[in-house]
Design an enzyme around this catalytic site. Structure first.
Site, short mmCIF file in Angstrom:
data_model
loop_
_atom_site.label_atom_id
_atom_site.label_comp_id
_atom_site.label_asym_id
_atom_site.label_seq_id
_atom_site.Cartn_x
_atom_site.Cartn_y
_atom_site.Cartn_z
N THR A 14 8.71 -25.39 -15.22
CA THR A 14 9.60 -24.04 -15.02
C THR A 14 10.12 -23.68 -13.86
O THR A 14 11.45 -23.40 -14.09
CB THR A 14 8.06 -23.09 -14.75
N ASP A 202 -4.21 -19.13 -4.85
CA ASP A 202 -2.73 -19.12 -4.48
C ASP A 202 -2.19 -18.28 -3.65
O ASP A 202 -1.45 -18.61 -2.51
CB ASP A 202 -2.01 -18.96 -5.97
N LYS A 206 -0.29 -18.72 0.54
CA LYS A 206 0.72 -18.12 1.01
C LYS A 206 0.41 -17.52 2.12
O LYS A 206 1.39 -17.63 3.18
CB LYS A 206 1.22 -17.45 -0.37
N1 HSE Z 1 1.19 -18.48 -9.88
C1 HSE Z 1 2.04 -18.04 -8.74
C2 HSE Z 1 2.13 -16.36 -9.09
C3 HSE Z 1 3.62 -18.52 -8.91
O1 HSE Z 1 1.83 -16.07 -9.92
O2 HSE Z 1 2.50 -15.85 -7.90
C4 HSE Z 1 4.69 -18.22 -7.90
O3 HSE Z 1 4.26 -18.72 -6.71
#
Ligand code: HSE
Length: 437
Positions: A14, A202, A206
């Site tokens: 992607t 995720d 971050k």
């Molecule tokens: N899977 C991540 C999100 C992609 O949905 O934010 C971008 O870091």
């Protein structure tokens, strides 16, 4: 004439295919901005690539990243394969070989923060990771450059597009969790394993990076309190809405007198808070600096083109630094390496917050006194307490909704254990943090 810059692109999924398209479509503009032609000399991919509509006439495509790592002509290596094994080898080996690296790999960077950033600090090349946080929003650059004179006090935001897309679809359109997740996957927002998105992992990756750049220190991923959105039920969304809130998955970090706080979890956000209107796959991050005050950055947090935009901005920054003869133009974590420290994150039980508690009760008449007594025992003040019928078929059953005053999270959890032990509490108590504006 300046030589062309040769890029090796690891991964053509992607984000990788978006980078390829951007570099080709904006080639002449980028040349005007950098003075260089950028050639993607090699691509390594395991995926099918003949159906992407890309022109590979100047590019050698193979299935091996070693072809890229061994090519002495390549100046910048872009790691977009994800995962932590081959990706780690690509990043570390490239840095050791004097190459510059650009990566969007938040999982890798947050887990091996210290090892990779130390390697980058010693390396001749640069490490760009803008695309690892909040997709197309240049939040790393904002903090590291825009607020480089400020002491960052805290940040809070929506940093996972998929989770925000799901919560928006559930609350605005009444779509089921599973349907919304499927749509997010089809749009290319979700991670290869979407559990990373819905379990908050995720976002946590971050947050660790944001904490490092904001507070100029290394933090351990394992110390972060992480909760996802899988426990959010339509009833909580409906009650939040009726009470003037929306539920968002927030990632936050703050510097306090007792140390550093960091967390990822669902939160009730007041409709008056700007974060409440961030919908779909959009992200937004508020950052508070001691001189700038509150700022907010908003934009597309996931997807091919926005993330590619962030990757290419790092490629361009690398080229500009090279052209100016600078190897490491900016300290990676916004502070000179000799001042970097390793810091702990305070356990959530030692922090304070306001909470939404939802109890399902059988026979409400007898229960209110016991509930108030338990909260009082744990020094938890009540801001409001309301009841809500469940259905006409269950006349003795009710939801009881409590909004607490600010209280110690450890004591709130003890109170919940006690409440769960009451005979008339029929479903485990649901607890969601209430974001303080
Ligand atoms: N899977 C991540 C999100 C992609 O949905 O934010 C971008 O870091």
């Amino acid at each position: 004439m300046e030589e062309e810059i040769k890029v090796g692109l690891c991964g053509l999924g992607t984000v990788g295919s978006g980078v390829f398209k951007l570099l080709s479509e904006n080639a002449s503009l980028i040349k005007q901005r950098t003075g260089r032609d950028i050639i993607i000399k090699r691509v390594a991919t395991l995926d099918r690539y003949d159906n992407l509509g890309l022109d590979f006439s100047n590019t050698e495509v193979s299935d091996s990243v070693d072809d890229i790592l061994r090519d002495p002509e390549i100046d910048i290596i872009v790691e977009l394969i994800g995962g932590k094994t081959i990706a780690k080898k690509i990043v570390l080996e490239s840095l050791q070989n004097g190459k510059s690296v650009v990566t969007a790999n938040k999982a890798l960077l947050s887990e091996y923060l210290e090892e990779i950033f130390r390697a980058a600090d010693l390396a001749a090349g640069t490490l760009g990771f803008e695309a690892a946080v909040a997709g197309g929003i240049p939040i790393i650059r904002s903090i590291r450059q825009g607020f480089s004179g400020d002491r960052i006090e805290k940040f809070s935001g929506i940093v996972n597009g998929t989770a925000n897309y799901i919560l928006t679809a559930m609350s605005r359109d009444g779509v089921s969790f599973d349907h919304a997740l499927k749509a997010a996957q089809e749009k290319g927002f979700a991670e290869a394993d979407p559990a990373f998105d819905i379990e908050g992992i995720d976002a946590a990756h971050k947050v660790i990076l944001l904490m490092a750049v904001s507070f100029n220190a290394y933090f351990d991923f394992s110390q972060l309190s992480v909760e996802g959105i899988t426990g959010i039920e339509p009833i909580d969304i409906a009650i939040a809405d009726a009470s003037g809130f929306v539920i968002k998955l927030l990632g936050s970090g703050s510097r306090t007198a007792n140390g550093f706080q960091g967390r990822v979890g669902p939160a009730l956000v007041s409709k008056n808070n700007m974060l409440a209107s961030v919908s779909g796959a959009f992200n937004a991050v508020s950052v508070w600096g001691n001189f700038v005050g509150e700022t907010m950055s908003y934009g597309a947090g996931a997807g091919s083109y926005p993330t590619a935009s962030a990757v290419v901005s790092d490629i361009i920054e690398t080229i500009r630094a090279k052209s100016n003869g600078m190897d490491n133009p900016l300290p990676l974590l916004n502070i000179n390496a000799e001042h970097l420290t390793h810091q702990d994150i305070i356990p959530p039980e030692q922090t304070d917050g306001a909470f939404y508690l939802r109890l399902r009760l059988d026979n409400t008449e007898k229960s209110v006194g016991d509930i108030i007594r338990i909260l009082d025992e744990e020094s938890i003040g009540i801001q409001s307490i309301t009841q809500r019928p469940i259905s006409n078929d269950l006349p003795t059953q009710k939801y009881m909704i409590i909004f607490t005053e600010s209280a110690n999270e450890g004591q709130v959890k003890i109170a919940i254990e006690k409440l769960n032990g009451l005979s008339f509490v029929t479903t485990l108590v649901k607890m969601i943090r209430v974001e303080q504006d």
